[in-house]
Design a protein around this motif. Structure first.
Motif, PDB file in Angstrom:
ATOM      1  N   SER A 214     -10.763  10.342  -9.216  1.00 19.45           N
ATOM      2  CA  SER A 214     -11.896   9.972  -8.640  1.00 19.45           C
ATOM      3  C   SER A 214     -12.914   8.905  -9.526  1.00 19.45           C
ATOM      4  O   SER A 214     -13.717   8.676  -9.301  1.00 19.45           O
ATOM      5  CB  SER A 214     -12.486  10.885  -7.894  1.00 19.45           C
TER       6      SER A 214
ATOM      7  N   THR B  73      -2.843  -1.257  -2.932  1.00 20.65           N
ATOM      8  CA  THR B  73      -3.399  -0.076  -3.425  1.00 20.65           C
ATOM      9  C   THR B  73      -2.400   0.941  -3.553  1.00 20.65           C
ATOM     10  O   THR B  73      -1.563   1.265  -2.641  1.00 20.65           O
ATOM     11  CB  THR B  73      -4.571   0.476  -2.440  1.00 20.65           C
TER      12      THR B  73
ATOM     13  N   SER C  60       1.288   5.552  -0.714  1.00 21.64           N
ATOM     14  CA  SER C  60       0.822   6.787  -0.943  1.00 21.64           C
ATOM     15  C   SER C  60       1.749   7.688  -0.961  1.00 21.64           C
ATOM     16  O   SER C  60       2.903   7.866  -0.314  1.00 21.64           O
ATOM     17  CB  SER C  60      -0.091   7.183   0.669  1.00 21.64           C
TER      18      SER C  60
ATOM     19  N   ASP D  11      -4.809   4.618  -8.025  1.00 19.70           N
ATOM     20  CA  ASP D  11      -5.657   5.715  -7.507  1.00 19.70           C
ATOM     21  C   ASP D  11      -4.673   6.898  -7.926  1.00 19.70           C
ATOM     22  O   ASP D  11      -3.730   7.282  -6.906  1.00 19.70           O
ATOM     23  CB  ASP D  11      -6.082   5.730  -6.141  1.00 19.70           C
ATOM     24  N   VAL D  12      -4.751   7.651  -9.124  1.00 22.77           N
ATOM     25  CA  VAL D  12      -3.875   8.811  -9.179  1.00 22.77           C
ATOM     26  C   VAL D  12      -4.514  10.141  -9.640  1.00 22.77           C
ATOM     27  O   VAL D  12      -5.627  10.204  -9.718  1.00 22.77           O
ATOM     28  CB  VAL D  12      -2.969   8.298 -10.691  1.00 22.77           C
TER      29      VAL D  12
ATOM     30  N   ASN E  79       0.837  -1.208   0.009  1.00 22.21           N
ATOM     31  CA  ASN E  79      -0.010  -0.040   0.030  1.00 22.21           C
ATOM     32  C   ASN E  79       0.922   1.200  -0.102  1.00 22.21           C
ATOM     33  O   ASN E  79       1.573   1.518   1.034  1.00 22.21           O
ATOM     34  CB  ASN E  79      -0.990  -0.063   1.185  1.00 22.21           C
TER      35      ASN E  79
ATOM     36  N   SER F 125      -1.853   4.787  -4.340  1.00 23.59           N
ATOM     37  CA  SER F 125      -2.218   6.317  -4.566  1.00 23.59           C
ATOM     38  C   SER F 125      -0.985   7.274  -4.802  1.00 23.59           C
ATOM     39  O   SER F 125      -0.218   7.403  -3.802  1.00 23.59           O
ATOM     40  CB  SER F 125      -2.795   6.816  -3.200  1.00 23.59           C
TER      41      SER F 125
ATOM     42  N   ASN G  63      -6.659  12.817  -6.035  1.00 19.98           N
ATOM     43  CA  ASN G  63      -7.295  11.811  -5.166  1.00 19.98           C
ATOM     44  C   ASN G  63      -7.344  12.268  -3.436  1.00 19.98           C
ATOM     45  O   ASN G  63      -7.017  13.408  -3.555  1.00 19.98           O
ATOM     46  CB  ASN G  63      -6.284  10.400  -5.198  1.00 19.98           C
ATOM     47  N   GLU G  64      -7.373  11.308  -2.642  1.00 17.94           N
ATOM     48  CA  GLU G  64      -7.551  11.840  -1.170  1.00 17.94           C
ATOM     49  C   GLU G  64      -6.467  12.430  -0.816  1.00 17.94           C
ATOM     50  O   GLU G  64      -6.423  13.524   0.027  1.00 17.94           O
ATOM     51  CB  GLU G  64      -8.073  10.348  -0.560  1.00 17.94           C
ATOM     52  N   LEU G  65      -5.187  11.768  -1.277  1.00 20.68           N
ATOM     53  CA  LEU G  65      -3.907  12.468  -0.787  1.00 20.68           C
ATOM     54  C   LEU G  65      -3.939  13.732  -1.148  1.00 20.68           C
ATOM     55  O   LEU G  65      -3.407  14.629  -0.453  1.00 20.68           O
ATOM     56  CB  LEU G  65      -2.788  11.598  -1.319  1.00 20.68           C
TER      57      LEU G  65
END
Length: 710
Positions: free
Chosen positions: A684, A559, A541, A582-583, A539, A561, A586-588
């Motif tokens: 997203s 995952t 980030s 997830d690029v 994972n 990110s 994103n949430e980050l």
């Protein structure tokens, strides 16, 4: 997912094809530039745009490599030569973009760049409709410190400008021929006549063509020769004339039939003079003729007597002979730094035959000792003045001094030029900045027994880190071997040469980049890129990019990110193990932006409080009361600091937004195979890959995820 079907698919075969929406096929040369950029560790996303040709890509790559802001000129509308000139200007902190916006390009920009480099007041003389040769003439005139106002006008073409400039160099009254209605050839004939001391009014009328003017000028010269006059400059009588006087003025048969035709041409702005004697029946030029003409032209320096004697004695006709040469000015050498530590460490891992990279054998840093001499600055040298053939001094430019190197961990000796290390530590030189930090060298494995290692500086572990190991460093962490279940926290970069493998109980956090041969079941948080030869069940980030290299490289499970995107060879596997990418925004990304907003509000409140204090002081002054100057200075300084922090914060936020806009052009690269079960999320917007595809780029178009062939 939007797909345009380019081929018809048979219903009987029940096959699923994924032809590409767009044709994004790169030429080999383009691919080579992208490959070189990646090998050099550059952010190739700046130029991985099919609208760039390979020459444009090369200019962007060279700028990135030299640590200049290549995004300034990474515009497909700019030609590669325009890009080149902007790049070269950036090296000397010169901004050509305002001139590009005015419509200048290519050769125009080169002339402008050279003028700005020499600190010439170019802006007051050039106009938007001028071309490169016109700007060149203006630049040369300014370099020679001439009053260029007579010809710095776009109504003159460059050849007319040149004729006026040559006249100014000879100190002629150029107003005689600065009428823009004269052609450059007419101007030349008038100028040559003035140089010879002729009365040019006899042929300078606009009604005469350049050919007419030449004939009339030659006729005036012939009349003067026939009458024995020599123009404005008085000449000494020749031996031949003295002989004639002694003989009662009579000429010999040879003298009466003798011709004397030759040309002396001045070139390189008065630095060289050439003689040319044509073959003409009866043409008998003597050394005395040459010297007299040199005297008439006031050429007094660098005369090559041997060359003149050789030309006359050996009758070298129809040949251009250098007979006078000045000494050109020599620009002083620019200041430069001599380093005594290695700057050429292979910061980029070497590629292996399968396309992966060798993290094991890379030299991560250079060590220096306290008091060690790091560098010496050699000051700029003065230029050496020259002299032209008229005996006039030619001004030489002095070399340009460089600014002192900034950084931490070193001191400058009393001589002002010697840089010394303040400590035993790790040396780095990046973007023109020296950074020397403390480094703890651990020559054994780090385990739970070792205890927590917390260091203000960097940590270099010669061995491995096994279960329970803990390292926290304000600088970098370099692990020579591998990492198992452990926690690593670094303010800088983390490199694990042989990789990390755990059971989801290894935690890595870095303010910069994280790299290693492989990562398996690892949790990574990074401010920079994450790079490896394969990543499994991890994972990640990162505010940067995830890069998996090599033809066997795979990004599988877990995952990912990554704000700046993903570049991998293979994605997922045939067992359909779920892999999430997830690029983009994103949430980050949103969290980072929220922190910007929160910090900005805090700064605004601080500035508001300071402004209230300032207003109180102003009110006291209005009431005739005094406030200590020290208090005023503190408030003013605090407002300056907070204002600077606000500007920097806004710049960082804008940079992040612009960066993601650029990345979104092509955010996910899969250079090998992408397998079913892989989930791609861009800004997203989700897409689950239903079948295996090869060599694709995933991107957004019309708010949907599409695939593009590589």
């Amino acid at each position: 997912m939007v797909i345009d079907m380019g081929d018809q698919v048979s219903n009987k075969q029940q096959e699923v094809h994924f032809p590409m929406m767009e044709n994004s096929e790169y030429q080999k040369a383009q691919n080579q530039e992208i490959k070189l950029g990646k090998e050099e560790g550059l952010d190739v996303s700046v130029y991985t745009n099919p609208e760039f040709n390979w020459l444009q890509m090369e200019q962007i790559r060279m700028g990135l490599k030299d640590k200049v802001d290549a995004s300034i000129y990474a515009n497909p509308d700019y030609s590669y030569e325009t890009m080149r000139q902007i790049r070269l200007a950036l090296y000397s902190a010169t901004n050509l973009i305002p001139y590009v916006k005015r419509g200048f390009e290519d050769d125009d920009l080169e002339e402008i760049r050279l003028a700005l480099l020499n600190r010439l007041p170019l802006d007051q003389w050039i106009s938007d409709d001028m071309c490169a040769p016109q700007i060149h003439e203006i630049r040369i005139g300014l370099c020679e410190e001439l009053d260029i106002s007579p010809y710095a006008d776009s109504r003159y073409n460059w050849m007319q400008m040149q004729e006026i400039r040559l006249g100014l160099e000879k100190k002629l009254d150029v107003s005689v021929y600065t009428n823009h209605l004269y052609s450059h050839a007419q101007m030349k004939q008038i100028r040559l006549g003035m140089e010879a001391g002729l009365d040019v009014s006899t042929y300078s009328s606009l009604v005469f063509s350049a050919t007419d003017m030449k004939e009339k000028r030659q006729a005036v010269i012939n009349r003067k020769r026939a009458s024995g006059t020599s123009g404005e400059v008085s000449e000494k009588k020749s031996e031949r004339e003295n002989r004639q006087e002694n003989n009662g003025g009579k000429k010999s048969f040879f003298e009466s039939h003798r011709k004397c035709e030759f040309v002396i041409s001045i070139e390189e702005n008065g630095n060289k003079a050439y003689a040319y004697i044509p073959w003409v029946p009866g043409n008998m030029v003597t050394k005395e003729d040459i010297y007299q003409d040199l005297e008439r032209r006031e050429i007094v320096y660098g005369i090559k007597q041997d060359a003149i004697a050789d030309m006359i004695d050996k009758k070298r006709l129809n040949e251009k002979i250098l007979i006078a040469e000045g000494i050109p000015a020599q620009r002083g050498k620019d200041g430069w730094f001599e380093f005594f530590v290695r700057l050429d460490l292979p910061r980029i891992p070497a590629p292996l035959p399968d396309g992966s990279v060798d993290y094991v054998n890379i030299e991560a840093f250079e060590m220096v000792d306290e008091g060690e001499k790091i560098a010496v600055y050699h000051r700029a040298e003065k230029g050496i003045s020259g002299k032209n053939i008229y005996g006039e001094s030619i001004h030489a430019e002095n070399g340009t001094e460089k600014k002192p190197i900034r950084g931490v961990g070193f001191t400058i000796a009393d001589d002002g030029v010697t840089y010394l290390s303040r400590m035993n530590g790790k040396f780095e030189y990046t973007a023109g900045r020296i950074t020397i930090t403390n480094i703890l060298v651990v020559r054994e494995d780090v385990t739970a027994v070792t205890g927590k290692l917390e260091v203000d500086g960097s940590v270099y572990v010669v061995g491995s880190i096994s279960s329970g190991g803990y390292i926290k460093a304000s600088g970098d962490i370099i692990i020579e071997q591998n990492v198992e279940a452990a926690r690593l926290i670094a303010g800088g970069n983390i490199m694990i040469k042989q990789g990390s493998c755990s059971k989801n109980d290894c935690f890595i956090e870095a303010g910069g980049e994280v790299s290693g041969s492989f990562f398996e079941a690892v949790k990574i948080q990074a401010g920079g890129n994450v790079k490896a030869n394969y990543i499994m069940n991890s994972n990640i980030s990162t505010m940067g990019k995830v890069i998996v290299s090599g033809s066997k490289g795979v990004l599988l499970g877990g995952t990912i990110s990554a704000v700046r995107g993903v570049d991998t060879y293979n994605l997922g596997n045939r067992l359909h193990l779920k892999t999430v990418l997830d690029v983009g925004r994103n949430e980050l990304y949103e969290k980072e932006q929220a922190e910007y907003v929160q910090e900005r509000e805090k700064l605004l409140k601080n500035m508001e409080a300071l402004e209230k204090q300032r207003d109180k002081i102003l009110a006291l002054y209005s009431a005739g009361k005094e406030v200590p100057e020290e208090i005023q200075r503190k408030i003013f300084a605090a407002m300056e600091v907070e204002g600077q922090r606000l500007a920097e914060l806004d710049g960082e936020a804008a940079k992040l937004a612009n960066m993601t806009d650029q990345v979104m052009a092509e955010p996910v690269y899969v250079r090998g195979r992408a397998y079913e079960g892989s989930l791609i999320i861009i800004n997203s917007i989700k897409y689950m890959l239903p079948a295996e595809v090869k060599r694709v780029i995933f991107k957004l178009k019309n708010k949907q995820v599409v695939m593009v062939s590589m």
